[in-house]
Scaffold this active site. Structure first.
Site, mmCIF file in Angstrom:
data_model
loop_
_atom_site.group_PDB
_atom_site.id
_atom_site.type_symbol
_atom_site.label_atom_id
_atom_site.label_comp_id
_atom_site.label_asym_id
_atom_site.label_seq_id
_atom_site.Cartn_x
_atom_site.Cartn_y
_atom_site.Cartn_z
ATOM 1 N N ASP A 136 0.860 -1.183 0.000
ATOM 2 C CA ASP A 136 0.000 0.000 0.000
ATOM 3 C C ASP A 136 0.902 1.241 0.000
ATOM 4 O O ASP A 136 1.906 1.270 0.711
ATOM 5 C CB ASP A 136 -0.899 -0.012 1.243
ATOM 6 C CG ASP A 136 -2.023 0.991 1.170
ATOM 7 O OD1 ASP A 136 -1.733 2.208 1.111
ATOM 8 O OD2 ASP A 136 -3.191 0.578 1.177
ATOM 9 N N ILE A 137 0.536 2.260 -0.781
ATOM 10 C CA ILE A 137 1.384 3.462 -0.842
ATOM 11 C C ILE A 137 1.262 4.320 0.413
ATOM 12 O O ILE A 137 2.114 5.150 0.677
ATOM 13 C CB ILE A 137 1.101 4.325 -2.094
ATOM 14 C CG1 ILE A 137 -0.342 4.793 -2.130
ATOM 15 C CG2 ILE A 137 1.494 3.598 -3.355
ATOM 16 C CD1 ILE A 137 -0.602 5.872 -3.172
ATOM 17 N N HIS A 152 -10.052 -5.038 -3.462
ATOM 18 C CA HIS A 152 -8.718 -5.161 -2.860
ATOM 19 C C HIS A 152 -8.830 -5.457 -1.370
ATOM 20 O O HIS A 152 -9.585 -4.843 -0.653
ATOM 21 C CB HIS A 152 -7.857 -3.915 -3.102
ATOM 22 C CG HIS A 152 -8.457 -2.620 -2.664
ATOM 23 N ND1 HIS A 152 -9.479 -1.987 -3.351
ATOM 24 C CD2 HIS A 152 -8.172 -1.820 -1.615
ATOM 25 C CE1 HIS A 152 -9.788 -0.858 -2.740
ATOM 26 N NE2 HIS A 152 -9.015 -0.732 -1.668
ATOM 27 N N LEU A 153 -8.062 -6.443 -0.972
ATOM 28 C CA LEU A 153 -7.980 -6.872 0.423
ATOM 29 C C LEU A 153 -6.816 -6.143 1.082
ATOM 30 O O LEU A 153 -5.685 -6.176 0.593
ATOM 31 C CB LEU A 153 -7.740 -8.379 0.491
ATOM 32 C CG LEU A 153 -7.408 -8.962 1.871
ATOM 33 C CD1 LEU A 153 -8.624 -8.894 2.788
ATOM 34 C CD2 LEU A 153 -6.917 -10.408 1.725
ATOM 35 N N HIS A 154 -7.097 -5.481 2.195
ATOM 36 C CA HIS A 154 -6.040 -4.868 2.992
ATOM 37 C C HIS A 154 -5.514 -5.928 3.957
ATOM 38 O O HIS A 154 -6.290 -6.578 4.660
ATOM 39 C CB HIS A 154 -6.584 -3.686 3.802
ATOM 40 C CG HIS A 154 -6.912 -2.495 2.970
ATOM 41 N ND1 HIS A 154 -5.997 -1.496 2.716
ATOM 42 C CD2 HIS A 154 -8.054 -2.140 2.332
ATOM 43 C CE1 HIS A 154 -6.565 -0.579 1.956
ATOM 44 N NE2 HIS A 154 -7.817 -0.941 1.712
#
Length: 170
Positions: free
Chosen positions: A55-56, A124-126
């Site tokens: 993740d950015i 999207h899965l964190h």
């Protein structure tokens, strides 16, 4: 001149290869562009079904995004048939953590932002670890039992409870 001729076919092959496995490519989607290696983002994992990258704006020391390689909409667009995909996303997240020596899965958060609270409409899965080291804002953004964030287990349970003939009108 021979060097140029040797390079040109390789460039053509690369473009054919990158477009073939991703029929579900959405050129306006940032995650589709990342998965297609158009953004210079390091892919930690990539196969025909699942891709993973950092993740950015990390919310924890280890914060990965696990996405379907082909464009799939957000959580609300999913049906019961997507349960194996979601489970595979979770497994890929666990593999990423194991590769980075994160073994305490009780101190990890796996989840999805619930629309309209997702900034990118590509599923999207964190994957965040250790959850105990998340800062105040991250604890808020990825809060359990909130109306804007749903755990992977909660999503799987929700999808399994949907009727087989359920439509996307939910």
């Amino acid at each position: 001149m021979a060097e140029v001729q040797a390079t040109e076919p390789a460039q053509v092959d690369v473009s054919k290869t990158s477009s073939e496995p991703n029929e579900g490519y959405n050129k306006k989607c940032i995650f589709c562009r990342i998965v297609n290696n158009e953004m210079g983002t390091e892919l930690l994992h990539s196969d025909e079904e699942i891709s993973c990258f950092r993740d950015i704006k990390p919310g924890a020391p280890h914060h990965y995004l696990v996405v379907p390689t082909k464009h799939v909409g957000n959580c609300k667009s999913l049906s019961k048939e997507h349960v194996p995909l979601v489970k595979r996303m979770v497994e890929t997240g666990k593999e990423m953590l194991q590769k980075n020596n994160i073994t305490d899965l009780d101190d990890v958060r796996f989840g999805f932002h619930w629309p309209p609270f997702c900034s990118v409409t590509h599923l999207h899965l964190h994957v965040l670890a250790p959850a105990s080291q998340m800062g105040f804002m991250s604890r808020l953004f990825y809060r359990l039992n909130s109306y804007w964030f749903i755990t992977a287990d909660q999503l799987i349970e929700l999808l399994n409870s949907k009727r087989e003939t359920s439509t996307v009108l939910d």
